[in-house]
Design a protein around this motif. Structure first.
Motif, PDB file in Angstrom:
ATOM      1  N   MET A  10       0.835  -1.202   0.000  1.00  0.00           N
ATOM      2  CA  MET A  10       0.000   0.000   0.000  1.00  0.00           C
ATOM      3  C   MET A  10       0.872   1.255   0.000  1.00  0.00           C
ATOM      4  SD  MET A  10      -3.176  -1.424   0.051  1.00  0.00           S
ATOM      5  CE  MET A  10      -3.044  -0.752  -1.420  1.00  0.00           C
ATOM      6  N   TYR A  11       1.962   1.221   0.773  1.00  0.00           N
ATOM      7  CA  TYR A  11       2.885   2.369   0.772  1.00  0.00           C
ATOM      8  C   TYR A  11       3.501   2.532  -0.613  1.00  0.00           C
ATOM      9  CZ  TYR A  11       6.951   5.246   1.621  1.00  0.00           C
ATOM     10  OH  TYR A  11       7.890   6.236   1.541  1.00  0.00           O
ATOM     11  N   HIS A  12       3.927   1.414  -1.210  1.00  0.00           N
ATOM     12  CA  HIS A  12       4.555   1.463  -2.528  1.00  0.00           C
ATOM     13  C   HIS A  12       3.583   2.014  -3.568  1.00  0.00           C
ATOM     14  CE1 HIS A  12       7.360   0.326  -5.680  1.00  0.00           C
ATOM     15  NE2 HIS A  12       6.333  -0.161  -6.348  1.00  0.00           N
ATOM     16  N   LEU A  13       2.332   1.611  -3.483  1.00  0.00           N
ATOM     17  CA  LEU A  13       1.349   2.052  -4.470  1.00  0.00           C
ATOM     18  C   LEU A  13       0.980   3.519  -4.305  1.00  0.00           C
ATOM     19  CD1 LEU A  13      -1.052  -1.013  -4.519  1.00  0.00           C
ATOM     20  CD2 LEU A  13       0.769  -0.463  -6.128  1.00  0.00           C
ATOM     21  N   SER A  14       1.103   4.045  -3.096  1.00  0.00           N
ATOM     22  CA  SER A  14       0.665   5.422  -2.875  1.00  0.00           C
ATOM     23  C   SER A  14       1.809   6.426  -2.863  1.00  0.00           C
ATOM     24  CB  SER A  14      -0.095   5.526  -1.548  1.00  0.00           C
ATOM     25  OG  SER A  14       0.773   5.225  -0.481  1.00  0.00           O
ATOM     26  N   SER A  79      -8.717  -4.973  -6.323  1.00  0.00           N
ATOM     27  CA  SER A  79      -8.855  -3.616  -5.790  1.00  0.00           C
ATOM     28  C   SER A  79      -7.540  -2.848  -5.883  1.00  0.00           C
ATOM     29  CB  SER A  79      -9.378  -3.635  -4.351  1.00  0.00           C
ATOM     30  OG  SER A  79      -8.399  -4.103  -3.470  1.00  0.00           O
ATOM     31  N   MET A  80      -6.411  -3.549  -5.744  1.00  0.00           N
ATOM     32  CA  MET A  80      -5.109  -2.890  -5.907  1.00  0.00           C
ATOM     33  C   MET A  80      -4.932  -2.391  -7.338  1.00  0.00           C
ATOM     34  SD  MET A  80      -2.435  -5.312  -3.934  1.00  0.00           S
ATOM     35  CE  MET A  80      -2.743  -5.907  -2.286  1.00  0.00           C
ATOM     36  N   VAL A  81      -5.294  -3.227  -8.295  1.00  0.00           N
ATOM     37  CA  VAL A  81      -5.181  -2.837  -9.703  1.00  0.00           C
ATOM     38  C   VAL A  81      -6.022  -1.589  -9.960  1.00  0.00           C
ATOM     39  CG1 VAL A  81      -5.734  -3.506 -12.081  1.00  0.00           C
ATOM     40  CG2 VAL A  81      -4.648  -5.154 -10.544  1.00  0.00           C
ATOM     41  N   ASP A  82      -7.271  -1.615  -9.535  1.00  0.00           N
ATOM     42  CA  ASP A  82      -8.169  -0.470  -9.759  1.00  0.00           C
ATOM     43  C   ASP A  82      -7.635   0.790  -9.104  1.00  0.00           C
ATOM     44  OD1 ASP A  82      -9.860  -2.131 -11.177  1.00  0.00           O
ATOM     45  OD2 ASP A  82     -11.228  -2.455  -9.481  1.00  0.00           O
ATOM     46  N   SER A  83      -7.228   0.675  -7.873  1.00  0.00           N
ATOM     47  CA  SER A  83      -6.725   1.828  -7.132  1.00  0.00           C
ATOM     48  C   SER A  83      -5.452   2.387  -7.764  1.00  0.00           C
ATOM     49  CB  SER A  83      -6.462   1.420  -5.682  1.00  0.00           C
ATOM     50  OG  SER A  83      -5.840   2.448  -4.978  1.00  0.00           O
ATOM     51  N   PHE A  84      -4.543   1.500  -8.097  1.00  0.00           N
ATOM     52  CA  PHE A  84      -3.265   1.944  -8.649  1.00  0.00           C
ATOM     53  C   PHE A  84      -3.447   2.581 -10.021  1.00  0.00           C
ATOM     54  CE2 PHE A  84       1.038   1.194 -10.459  1.00  0.00           C
ATOM     55  CZ  PHE A  84       1.728   1.987  -9.566  1.00  0.00           C
ATOM     56  N   ARG A 146      -3.290 -10.521 -11.143  1.00  0.00           N
ATOM     57  CA  ARG A 146      -4.748 -10.702 -11.045  1.00  0.00           C
ATOM     58  C   ARG A 146      -5.203 -11.821 -11.991  1.00  0.00           C
ATOM     59  NH1 ARG A 146      -8.269  -5.735 -12.907  1.00  0.00           N
ATOM     60  NH2 ARG A 146      -7.281  -6.335 -14.852  1.00  0.00           N
ATOM     61  N   ALA A 147      -4.683 -11.814 -13.214  1.00  0.00           N
ATOM     62  CA  ALA A 147      -5.057 -12.859 -14.180  1.00  0.00           C
ATOM     63  C   ALA A 147      -4.606 -14.226 -13.692  1.00  0.00           C
ATOM     64  CB  ALA A 147      -4.438 -12.558 -15.537  1.00  0.00           C
ATOM     65  N   GLU A 148      -3.449 -14.269 -13.067  1.00  0.00           N
ATOM     66  CA  GLU A 148      -2.926 -15.528 -12.541  1.00  0.00           C
ATOM     67  C   GLU A 148      -3.808 -16.059 -11.418  1.00  0.00           C
ATOM     68  OE1 GLU A 148       0.261 -18.365 -12.692  1.00  0.00           O
ATOM     69  OE2 GLU A 148      -0.117 -16.670 -13.982  1.00  0.00           O
ATOM     70  N   MET A 149      -4.408 -15.164 -10.649  1.00  0.00           N
ATOM     71  CA  MET A 149      -5.209 -15.570  -9.490  1.00  0.00           C
ATOM     72  C   MET A 149      -6.702 -15.676  -9.800  1.00  0.00           C
ATOM     73  SD  MET A 149      -3.327 -13.340  -6.577  1.00  0.00           S
ATOM     74  CE  MET A 149      -4.239 -14.091  -5.241  1.00  0.00           C
ATOM     75  N   ASP A 150      -7.102 -15.286 -10.995  1.00  0.00           N
ATOM     76  CA  ASP A 150      -8.516 -15.284 -11.358  1.00  0.00           C
ATOM     77  C   ASP A 150      -9.089 -16.703 -11.311  1.00  0.00           C
ATOM     78  OD1 ASP A 150     -11.030 -14.980 -12.428  1.00  0.00           O
ATOM     79  OD2 ASP A 150     -10.367 -13.852 -14.183  1.00  0.00           O
ATOM     80  N   PRO A 151     -10.073 -16.922 -10.455  1.00  0.00           N
ATOM     81  CA  PRO A 151     -10.646 -18.274 -10.344  1.00  0.00           C
ATOM     82  C   PRO A 151     -11.324 -18.719 -11.637  1.00  0.00           C
ATOM     83  CG  PRO A 151     -11.811 -16.722  -8.906  1.00  0.00           C
ATOM     84  CD  PRO A 151     -10.686 -15.985  -9.534  1.00  0.00           C
ATOM     85  N   ASP A 152     -11.800 -17.792 -12.449  1.00  0.00           N
ATOM     86  CA  ASP A 152     -12.447 -18.143 -13.714  1.00  0.00           C
ATOM     87  C   ASP A 152     -11.440 -18.564 -14.777  1.00  0.00           C
ATOM     88  OD1 ASP A 152     -14.915 -17.569 -12.618  1.00  0.00           O
ATOM     89  OD2 ASP A 152     -14.901 -15.488 -13.349  1.00  0.00           O
ATOM     90  N   ALA A 153     -10.172 -18.254 -14.566  1.00  0.00           N
ATOM     91  CA  ALA A 153      -9.145 -18.570 -15.555  1.00  0.00           C
ATOM     92  C   ALA A 153      -8.380 -19.842 -15.214  1.00  0.00           C
ATOM     93  CB  ALA A 153      -8.170 -17.410 -15.675  1.00  0.00           C
TER      94      ALA A 153
END
Length: 174
Positions: A10-14, A79-84, A146-153
């Motif tokens: 979170m620190y790195h992203l902000s 949520s990290m992707v969206d926020s970043f 995110r793609a790697e962790m996507d349960p649909d993928a």
């Protein structure tokens, strides 16, 4: 207790380098170019440290995502992707504004200080552009995670080799 790695993320992203938080007024610093040069140098050092920290963070996140860590799930990464990515849009506009203002300041400067203003301003611009480039690269990393962790993928073919991907795409496109 919150995971220290997620807090670090979170620190790195902000975190933002000073050049983007408070854009430098290059022309006004022309009279005190030593002070502004120190500011540019410190920004360059900060961006180097930020890049190194980002690389470490990537390795840790990738490892945690593949180790079954329950605190780092798909929704968290999403949520990290969206926020970043939302934070990158204004940064891109800020870099473009800085580029424009630098051209204007160089054009309007006294001939005797024009070269110094341009030299320092360009160094600062390179630092700003590098921050933005690193941010965009980190956003792509987060998307890949995110793609790697996507349960649909799950169970879908993935490719580490570009030639294998090309062959797969050409075979399935025909």
């Amino acid at each position: 207790m919150p995971d220290p790695a997620l807090l670090d993320l979170m620190y790195h992203l902000s975190w933002q380098p000073p050049a983007l938080v408070r854009p430098a007024m290059v022309a006004s610093a022309a009279g005190s170019s030593q002070t502004f040069e120190k500011f540019v140098e410190s920004s360059e050092v900060e961006i180097d440290a930020w890049e190194l920290r980002g690389r470490t963070l990537r390795a840790e996140l990738w490892q945690r995502a593949h180790s079954g860590d329950t605190e780092l799930d798909f929704a968290t990464i999403e949520s990290m992707v969206d926020s970043f990515e939302r934070s990158l849009r204004p940064e891109g506009r800020e870099v473009a504004r800085f580029r424009k203002s630098l051209r204007r300041e160089v054009r309007d400067a006294r001939p005797s200080s024009r070269a110094e203003i341009e030299r320092l301003g360009r160094r600062m611009l390179v630092t700003c552009e590098r921050f933005l480039e690193l941010g965009l690269d980190f956003a792509l990393f987060l998307r890949a995670l995110r793609a790697e962790m996507d349960p649909d993928a799950q169970g879908v073919s993935t490719f580490d080799d570009p030639d294998a991907l090309e062959k797969f795409l050409l075979t399935n496109a025909a």
